[in-house]
Scaffold this motif. Structure first.
Motif, PDB file in Angstrom:
ATOM      1  N   THR A  63      -7.888  -0.607  -7.123  1.00 43.04           N
ATOM      2  CA  THR A  63      -8.148  -0.163  -5.744  1.00 43.04           C
ATOM      3  C   THR A  63      -6.909   0.439  -5.088  1.00 43.04           C
ATOM      4  OG1 THR A  63      -7.584  -2.284  -4.719  1.00 43.04           O
ATOM      5  CG2 THR A  63      -9.859  -2.002  -5.505  1.00 43.04           C
ATOM      6  N   LEU A  64      -5.757   0.339  -5.754  1.00 43.10           N
ATOM      7  CA  LEU A  64      -4.518   0.848  -5.179  1.00 43.10           C
ATOM      8  C   LEU A  64      -4.341   2.323  -5.495  1.00 43.10           C
ATOM      9  CD1 LEU A  64      -2.149  -2.152  -6.006  1.00 43.10           C
ATOM     10  CD2 LEU A  64      -3.451  -1.731  -3.914  1.00 43.10           C
ATOM     11  N   ARG A  65      -3.306   2.913  -4.920  1.00 42.67           N
ATOM     12  CA  ARG A  65      -3.005   4.330  -5.098  1.00 42.67           C
ATOM     13  C   ARG A  65      -2.281   4.545  -6.425  1.00 42.67           C
ATOM     14  NH1 ARG A  65       1.665   6.018  -3.563  1.00 42.67           N
ATOM     15  NH2 ARG A  65       1.932   4.396  -2.013  1.00 42.67           N
ATOM     16  N   ASP A  66      -2.670   5.560  -7.160  1.00 45.87           N
ATOM     17  CA  ASP A  66      -1.998   5.924  -8.406  1.00 45.87           C
ATOM     18  C   ASP A  66      -0.524   6.218  -8.101  1.00 45.87           C
ATOM     19  OD1 ASP A  66      -1.961   6.472 -11.186  1.00 45.87           O
ATOM     20  OD2 ASP A  66      -2.101   8.617 -10.792  1.00 45.87           O
ATOM     21  N   THR A  67       0.358   5.768  -8.963  1.00 44.92           N
ATOM     22  CA  THR A  67       1.833   5.880  -8.882  1.00 44.92           C
ATOM     23  C   THR A  67       2.456   4.954  -7.840  1.00 44.92           C
ATOM     24  OG1 THR A  67       2.066   7.726  -7.300  1.00 44.92           O
ATOM     25  CG2 THR A  67       1.729   8.313  -9.634  1.00 44.92           C
TER      26      THR A  67
END
Length: 186
Positions: A63-67
């Motif tokens: 669910t988090l942002r890529d990178t």
């Protein structure tokens, strides 16, 4: 044939008196043999430290942002080391491993040669660690590109940013305050 009737008595063999295995050895043996922990999960005793310093649970990674940079804690398993074949790190060692937390969620981690040199002692099956790195969501399983690893026993020393010290004024002496000041100054 006539049956021979002997008095039945239990065998008298005795087993050696050996100390009980440490909990970590026992639980790792259970996981290896049975595929799950029977007596206790080795992460249980570290749950507070892992929760304190993790920025997200492993189940929340998708669910988090890529990178995004994350710090997660858990148990290292399925370590695979390899030698880089090309490029500036040719013939250097690197590794991939799985990190699992108490919820049963897991993520793949990759540690490149420079970081592997610094943390290779922590890249071991059964190690309980906190890892910091960049999240890579381009694969089916979340992947973390490791930039730092910390053994859970060293987490407070290396990651604590503040400390709350509550002191009762009853019986407070100047000598006691000087002792506290000396410890804090270190």
């Amino acid at each position: 044939f006539d049956p021979i009737c002997l008095p039945c008595r239990p065998p008298t063999a005795s087993l050696p008196d050996t100390p009980e295995w440490p909990a970590s050895t026992l639980s790792m043996g259970e996981k290896e043999t049975l595929g799950f922990y029977l007596s206790s999960n080795p992460l249980t005793e570290y749950s507070e430290v892992l929760k304190r310093y993790s920025t997200a649970g492993l189940s929340a990674l998708p669910t988090l942002r890529d990178t995004q940079e994350v710090t997660v804690g858990g148990l290292v398993s399925t370590v695979k080391t390899t030698t880089v074949k090309n490029g500036r790190n040719k013939n250097e060692r690197m590794a991939t491993f799985v990190i699992s937390d108490l919820s049963g969620a897991s993520a793949q981690a990759v540690i490149f040669p420079n970081e592997y040199k610094a943390y290779k002692d922590l890249v071991a099956d059964g190690a309980v660690v906190l890892i910091r790195g960049r999240l890579d969501l381009s694969r089916e399983m979340p992947n973390i590109k490791v930039s730092e690893m910390i053994h859970v026993d060293d987490a407070d020393e290396k990651l604590a940013k503040r400390m709350l010290l509550a002191v009762s004024s009853a019986g407070l002496t100047e000598e006691f305050l000087r002792g506290i000041a000396s410890v804090i100054a270190k």
